[in-house]
Design an enzyme around this catalytic site. Structure first.
Site, PDB file in Angstrom:
ATOM      1  N   ALA A 135       0.861  -1.188   0.000  1.00 46.13           N
ATOM      2  CA  ALA A 135       0.000   0.000   0.000  1.00 46.13           C
ATOM      3  C   ALA A 135       0.892   1.231   0.000  1.00 46.13           C
ATOM      4  CB  ALA A 135      -0.918   0.009   1.226  1.00 46.13           C
ATOM      5  N   ALA A 137       0.394   5.676   0.448  1.00 49.67           N
ATOM      6  CA  ALA A 137      -0.524   6.797   0.682  1.00 49.67           C
ATOM      7  C   ALA A 137       0.260   8.097   0.654  1.00 49.67           C
ATOM      8  CB  ALA A 137      -1.251   6.592   2.005  1.00 49.67           C
ATOM      9  N   SER A 138      -0.315   9.157   1.247  1.00 50.16           N
ATOM     10  CA  SER A 138       0.299  10.479   1.115  1.00 50.16           C
ATOM     11  C   SER A 138       1.551  10.638   1.960  1.00 50.16           C
ATOM     12  CB  SER A 138      -0.720  11.567   1.505  1.00 50.16           C
ATOM     13  OG  SER A 138      -1.187  11.358   2.820  1.00 50.16           O
ATOM     14  N   ILE A 139       1.663   9.915   3.068  1.00 52.33           N
ATOM     15  CA  ILE A 139       2.770  10.088   4.002  1.00 52.33           C
ATOM     16  C   ILE A 139       3.813   8.987   3.872  1.00 52.33           C
ATOM     17  CG2 ILE A 139       3.397  10.357   6.433  1.00 52.33           C
ATOM     18  CD1 ILE A 139       1.767  12.623   5.325  1.00 52.33           C
ATOM     19  N   GLN A 141       4.528   4.402   2.730  1.00 48.77           N
ATOM     20  CA  GLN A 141       4.088   3.177   2.065  1.00 48.77           C
ATOM     21  C   GLN A 141       4.371   1.994   2.982  1.00 48.77           C
ATOM     22  OE1 GLN A 141       6.564   3.852  -1.430  1.00 48.77           O
ATOM     23  NE2 GLN A 141       7.890   2.140  -0.853  1.00 48.77           N
ATOM     24  N   VAL A 142       3.658   0.884   2.759  1.00 44.92           N
ATOM     25  CA  VAL A 142       3.689  -0.254   3.661  1.00 44.92           C
ATOM     26  C   VAL A 142       4.284  -1.466   2.967  1.00 44.92           C
ATOM     27  CG1 VAL A 142       2.329  -1.741   5.174  1.00 44.92           C
ATOM     28  CG2 VAL A 142       1.633   0.638   4.819  1.00 44.92           C
ATOM     29  N   LYS A 156       5.480   0.262   7.896  1.00 41.15           N
ATOM     30  CA  LYS A 156       5.135   1.508   7.212  1.00 41.15           C
ATOM     31  C   LYS A 156       6.351   2.427   7.208  1.00 41.15           C
ATOM     32  CE  LYS A 156       1.834   4.243   8.908  1.00 41.15           C
ATOM     33  NZ  LYS A 156       0.481   4.831   9.108  1.00 41.15           N
ATOM     34  N   ASP A 286      -9.842   8.850   9.114  1.00 45.36           N
ATOM     35  CA  ASP A 286      -9.635   8.517   7.702  1.00 45.36           C
ATOM     36  C   ASP A 286     -10.478   7.293   7.362  1.00 45.36           C
ATOM     37  OD1 ASP A 286      -8.860   7.931   5.158  1.00 45.36           O
ATOM     38  OD2 ASP A 286      -6.712   7.820   5.582  1.00 45.36           O
TER      39      ASP A 286
END
Length: 451
Positions: A135, A137-139, A141-142, A156, A286
């Site tokens: 995954a 996202a904006s901050i 990744q995982v 993360k 979220d």
């Protein structure tokens, strides 16, 4: 998931990121001037909004923010959330991309981040480490990994430079969003920027997120219907958050489960949002579907457990919020329009001085939203026409007002969560027993117990 995303380096350094945003603003302005000159030459008098908010400019804006990630992308998400009903359709549609996955960073940049966090040679601690993220996202990744001693982890990793660039990104985005026509009148941009700044500094601190995860888990102690990951202290830093990996499926997989299983899961999810506001004063704001998973278990009375993920956006509310919503709920159930209006003003939906016609439309929206609660019984979300009616009224507000009136940012985050919950339960084709779920006296007792 990130299968369709091509890795791209995260721009680092305040100057580099400032030049990216400055170049974006300059490019949009240059194209607007050229288009305006062409239209003037043909006798047309174009508006600033028509010139700046072309589909091409909107696409460039969303694409550049998705590549930059960090505060720039988060600010775009917040703008889309706050002013979505008031933005032109072209911009709304393309800005929706910012609520999806971000571009992952390339492997070399990932390794550099982990070298700084764990020291060179960190790979010796792992039996395997999946370089491709599961995954993004904006901050951050995982990634999935397994330690030498057999611990299965989700890790993360924060994008490089995100924390250091938050303040400058927000300031530069503020300049960009002041381009004529980009934002509707009445949006409180300074307040929105302050809220984005505060949220980003909180989300970028992974040690804080680990603490929030533990606090949230404590609120759910003894609740077997939910499962949360446990932070792994050995590999967690301010830039890397490691936690146990929970084998589970996307929450949407429940849509094929028996009706009773879907309804029970819907009850748990809706009850959780109520408790977040009235009992915990701690809400994961979220509502991205990816933050909910399903872990099947034939031995469990519900057929499985709901897995809760991502606590970076977890927050509390100012002291008056929950009592004011309880007052709004009581007034709505009593069908007392004047008390609903007074409670709405207290919450911040509009002001006493707001145009009466505008107040009336907003009160109509609230009346629609509360109508199922007044009716009581089982609500089948797949049969409800309320979202379409609310959307029609919202568009009426957008067409008839020159200024957009927005509630306080914390209320927008609450709406974001409630709206996301409604979409999720609709996706699950669930039915909810409203009488069992929402009892004002029970909510009052939660508030009293909370102190």
């Amino acid at each position: 998931m990130t299968e369709d995303r091509t890795p791209s380096p995260v721009p680092q350094g305040r100057l580099t990121r400032m030049l990216r945003l400055g170049g974006l603003a300059g490019g949009m302005g240059g194209r607007a001037l050229a288009q305006g000159a062409r239209q003037l030459a043909t006798g047309q008098r174009p508006s600033a909004q028509d010139l700046f908010l072309t589909p091409a400019n909107a696409a460039r804006l969303a694409g550049q923010l998705a590549q930059m990630r960090g505060a720039a992308m988060k600010m775009g998400q917040l703008v889309s959330m706050e002013a979505g009903d008031f933005l032109p359709p072209e911009l709304t549609q393309i800005m929706a991309r910012l609520r999806a996955d971000a571009d992952p960073m390339p492997p070399k940049q990932l390794q550099a981040v982990l070298d700084r966090a764990w020291g060179p040679g960190w790979l010796r601690h792992f039996a395997r480490f999946q370089v491709k993220p599961i995954a993004a996202a904006s901050i951050g990744q995982v990634h999935r990994a397994q330690t030498r001693d057999g611990r299965d982890l989700a890790i993360k990793v924060q994008y490089p430079g995100v924390r250091d660039s938050i303040d400058s990104d927000i300031d530069n985005m503020g300049l960009l969003l002041r381009i004529p026509g980009l934002m509707p009148q009445g949006v409180d941009l300074p307040t929105l920027m302050d809220e984005a700044r505060s949220q980003l500094h909180a989300e970028a601190d992974y040690l804080r997120e680990a603490a929030q995860m533990r606090l949230y888990a404590a609120n759910l102690a003894g609740r077997d219907e939910f499962r949360l990951p446990v932070p792994d202290d050995q590999f967690s830093t301010a830039d890397v958050l490691a936690m146990d990996f929970i084998d589970s499926r996307p929450i949407e997989a429940l849509s094929d489960a028996p009706q009773a299983t879907r309804d029970r899961a819907a009850h748990h999810l809706a009850r959780l949002v109520i408790e977040e506001l009235f009992r915990f004063d701690l809400m994961q704001t979220d509502p991205n579907f990816a933050n909910y998973r399903w872990q099947p278990d034939e031995t469990h009375p519900d057929g499985g457990r709901i897995v809760l993920l991502d606590f970076g956006a977890t927050r509390g509310f100012s002291a008056p919020v929950a009592p004011r919503y309880l007052a709004l709920l009581r007034a709505a159930l009593a069908d007392d329009r004047e008390e609903v209006r007074r409670a709405a003003i207290d919450i911040g939906y509009f002001r006493d001085q707001t145009d009466a016609a505008h107040q009336d439309v907003l009160l109509q929206i609230m009346d629609l939203a509360f109508d199922p609660l007044r009716a009581g019984g089982i609500m089948d979300l797949t049969q409800s026409d309320i979202p379409r009616q609310v959307a029609d009224l919202a568009m009426q507000v957008a067409r008839t007002r020159t200024r957009a009136e927005m509630p306080p940012p914390e209320i927008l985050f609450l709406h974001r969560k409630i709206g996301g919950l409604y979409l999720l339960l609709s996706r699950l084709r669930a039915r909810v027993d409203l009488d069992a779920l929402i009892r004002p006296d029970d909510l009052a007792q939660m508030l009293q117990a909370r102190g």
